[in-house]
Design a protein around this motif. Sequence first.
Motif, PDB file in Angstrom:
ATOM      1  N   ARG A   1       2.669   4.260  -0.895  1.00 53.13           N
ATOM      2  CA  ARG A   1       2.434   5.465  -1.999  1.00 53.13           C
ATOM      3  C   ARG A   1       3.684   6.037  -2.716  1.00 53.13           C
ATOM      4  O   ARG A   1       4.977   5.970  -2.006  1.00 53.13           O
ATOM      5  N   GLU A   2       4.621   6.911  -3.938  1.00 50.73           N
ATOM      6  CA  GLU A   2       5.485   7.444  -3.886  1.00 50.73           C
ATOM      7  C   GLU A   2       5.782   7.777  -2.954  1.00 50.73           C
ATOM      8  O   GLU A   2       6.819   7.829  -3.279  1.00 50.73           O
TER       9      GLU A   2
ATOM     10  N   ARG B   1       0.794  -1.071  -0.028  1.00 49.75           N
ATOM     11  CA  ARG B   1       0.262  -0.426  -0.561  1.00 49.75           C
ATOM     12  C   ARG B   1       0.717   1.649  -0.242  1.00 49.75           C
ATOM     13  O   ARG B   1       0.064   2.537   0.205  1.00 49.75           O
TER      14      ARG B   1
END
Length: 157
Positions: free
Chosen positions: A5-6, A3
């Motif tokens: 994110r960048e 999960r």
Amino acid sequence: MQRWREKDIWDYVEQEEIPYNNLYKMNILQTYPKKLDILMKNNESRLIELEIYVNELLNEQIQKVKRFQAIFLESIGFKIFTPRTGCMMCPFPVKHGYMQWMRLNHEKVYNAIKREIGWDKVILMIQPIKQQSIEVLIGSKMIDSNKKFLIHEGGVS
């Protein structure tokens, strides 16, 4: 990690001092948001933490930022071009700022692509972009001569 994110990934890269491709240090600020002074005031501590010079940013003097800086700037309204690590001479990302990025970061390669390979003429054939946009991307003025565009090497004024 599923999960992440960048932003989480780049935070981890920075935290663990993981080496990465230098291309990710060459993100271009394409468009500064409106009400820049208010944005700078509201985000000054975070900008300083990210090692972004607030006065230079406020005066629109910064062109390149690292990826982790770009992620934050995008979140507050900046338009950023992020280079990719694929084939340097592929013309397909041209409408997204790639030619501008090439001109700023790899001028010799850019000039070779433009003049020797004729990339600027290829762009005209494959991309339905307005003439002014193309001029900005390739850094040259286009002249309509007998219904064919010629590239004027004097640049865009």
